[in-house]
Design a protein around this motif. Structure first.
Motif, PDB file in Angstrom:
ATOM      1  N   UNK A  16       9.757  35.908 -22.133  1.00 48.68           N
ATOM      2  CA  UNK A  16       9.003  36.749 -21.075  1.00 48.68           C
ATOM      3  C   UNK A  16       8.403  35.707 -20.345  1.00 48.68           C
ATOM      4  N   UNK A  17       7.808  34.528 -20.417  1.00 46.76           N
ATOM      5  CA  UNK A  17       7.250  33.614 -19.841  1.00 46.76           C
ATOM      6  C   UNK A  17       8.501  32.695 -19.042  1.00 46.76           C
ATOM      7  N   UNK A  18       9.567  32.633 -19.860  1.00 45.18           N
ATOM      8  CA  UNK A  18      10.688  31.810 -19.284  1.00 45.18           C
ATOM      9  C   UNK A  18      11.265  32.539 -18.129  1.00 45.18           C
ATOM     10  N   UNK A  19      11.660  33.695 -18.378  1.00 46.94           N
ATOM     11  CA  UNK A  19      12.184  34.480 -17.279  1.00 46.94           C
ATOM     12  C   UNK A  19      11.351  34.591 -16.054  1.00 46.94           C
ATOM     13  N   UNK A  53       0.944  26.424 -20.695  1.00 46.09           N
ATOM     14  CA  UNK A  53       0.794  26.043 -19.064  1.00 46.09           C
ATOM     15  C   UNK A  53       1.732  26.969 -18.429  1.00 46.09           C
ATOM     16  N   UNK A  54       2.928  27.311 -18.795  1.00 45.42           N
ATOM     17  CA  UNK A  54       3.730  28.169 -18.174  1.00 45.42           C
ATOM     18  C   UNK A  54       3.385  29.516 -18.421  1.00 45.42           C
ATOM     19  N   UNK A  55       2.765  30.013 -19.161  1.00 46.36           N
ATOM     20  CA  UNK A  55       2.336  31.314 -19.431  1.00 46.36           C
ATOM     21  C   UNK A  55       1.110  31.449 -18.364  1.00 46.36           C
ATOM     22  N   UNK A  56       0.385  30.500 -18.337  1.00 40.29           N
ATOM     23  CA  UNK A  56      -0.980  30.885 -17.499  1.00 40.29           C
ATOM     24  C   UNK A  56      -0.266  30.791 -15.822  1.00 40.29           C
TER      25      UNK A  56
END
Length: 435
Positions: A16-19, A53-56
């Protein structure tokens, strides 16, 4: 594009975060309200380098949201990635598909007739897609797009994959997946199109091959112990052959975690269902060799502790099944720690990230936050997870706090010359001359 990711465990949260990072609008869905609240606040529920960091960042951007509602998911997008768990069944080695089947059953009534695409990423036995497709009743197409994530490298593996496998039934499904993954293929990721059965099979076949390679070199370590040969030199010489290659030819304590052990057992069980037990009979030996390394490591510890672990103090370095993770599922390190405790040792365990999970799973063990304190007055130290922090330890300083400077390097990442110069006796599987 708008996408949903159903299931926000390890695979789903990363996907989810990467998409969202690649520019899509993503809704993550899970029945666990506490997990959803944590993710919505930009906090990953597990340790994975780079994910926090990516999620935030993607949550703050508005491209990533979370929900507990499947109807909301169906209304949000026409493409749904299925990322729920498929654990080993308690009564056999087969995969438990209850969560996969539940999502298909519960989501189908909300899907937009003929426009939706359900994309499986969960690891399933070959033939699962063919069995599930009729249950969608024409409301959606079903494709399979397996994940190939390595814990500790999952963000990199998603954004810079070695391959994207798309098991599709229709040109429309292929076209949509190509569009979704366009940012990755534009950067050079190969896009391999196949049928769903082959896509399901490639994940299990790949993991079974990797497990076989690990168990093979550990079997060679047993031969080396018996003959005086050195398994690291053997592995280096074998790996220099381009037909063999050095990757995963790493002797030691063996594999663990939620993928390789479960997947080879599920693969074996599915082959038996198909009447092909003989074709994968070797995988049972792969599993047995892997499990045996844990007993062999305990045996090395007993040898260094004077022939018994009863009333001995044992320091265990590592609880996670691999470094750069807090995952303790089927952890070889904790299996060794528990066996040492059963044999009468007082065991203290250290890990940089996994202590909370380890404590919850193994309440009978003692867990210590400081690695030096874990080693105080130890009769033997066991190096069981190859965290770089352990490789960088000062053996002279550690020798000053232990009762006996004796260590088992079950991961072959410590420099024997440095440790022996500091007064340590160091043993490692497959390297009898070190002891």
């Amino acid at each position: 594009m708008r996408l949903t990711v159903i299931g926000t465990g390890y695979v789903g949260a990363v996907h989810a975060a990467c998409m969202a990072e690649t520019g899509h609008e993503v809704l993550g869905v899970d029945t666990d309200a506490e997990r959803i609240a944590q993710l919505a606040a930009g906090r990953p529920p597990f340790y994975e380098p780079g994910l926090g960091a990516m999620l935030q960042r993607t949550v703050d951007s508005g491209r990533l949201r979370f929900s507990t509602s499947l109807p909301e998911a169906a209304a949000f997008a026409d493409t749904h990635f299925l990322c729920v768990g498929t654990p080993q069944r308690p009564d056999s080695g087969a995969a438990d598909l209850r969560h996969v089947e539940a999502v298909v059953q519960e989501l189908t009534p909300y899907l937009r007739d003929g426009r939706s695409l359900l994309v499986g990423k969960s690891t399933v036995p070959v033939g699962t897609s063919d069995r599930l497709a009729p249950r969608l009743r024409g409301a959606a197409d079903l494709a399979w797009n397996p994940e190939f994530l390595r814990e500790g490298c999952a963000v990199q593996d998603t954004l810079r994959p070695e391959r994207i496998v798309a098991g599709v039934r229709t040109p429309r499904a292929e076209a949509r997946l190509r569009k979704i993954y366009a940012p990755l293929t534009a950067a050079g990721a190969p896009f391999i199109v196949t049928d769903p059965a082959t896509a399901e099979l490639v994940k299990l076949a790949s993991n079974s091959f990797l497990a076989t390679k690990i168990s093979f070199i550990n079997a060679m370590a047993e031969i080396c112990d018996a003959t005086g040969a050195d398994v690291l030199t053997l592995a280096r010489a074998m790996g220099a052959d381009s037909r063999v290659g050095p990757r995963f030819l790493s002797p030691g304590l063996g594999f663990g975690g939620s993928c390789l052990p479960k997947d080879i057992r599920a693969f074996t069980a599915r082959a038996e269902e198909l009447g092909l037990a003989e074709s994968v009979a070797f995988l049972r030996q792969v599993d047995e060799i892997n499990t045996r390394q844990r007993r062999r490591t305990v045996g090395l510890a007993e040898r260094l502790a004077g022939g018994t672990l009863a009333d001995r103090s044992v320091a265990v370095l590592g609880a996670a099944f691999k470094p750069h993770s807090d995952d303790v599922r089927d952890s070889p390190a904790l299996a060794v720690a528990e066996e040492a405790r059963r044999r009468g040792a007082q065991v203290r365990v250290h890990d940089p990230e996994a202590l909370d999970n380890a404590r919850a799973a193994h309440p009978g063990l003692q867990f210590v936050l400081d690695v030096v304190k874990a080693c105080e007055q130890a009769d033997v130290v066991l190096h069981l997870t190859e965290w770089p922090q352990y490789r960088d330890l000062d053996p002279a300083a550690l020798a000053a706090v232990v009762r006996t400077p004796a260590i088992v390097d079950a991961r072959h990442t410590l420099d024997p010359a440095v440790w022996r110069a500091a007064g340590w006796t160091l043993c490692a599987p497959g390297r009898p001359r070190l002891g």
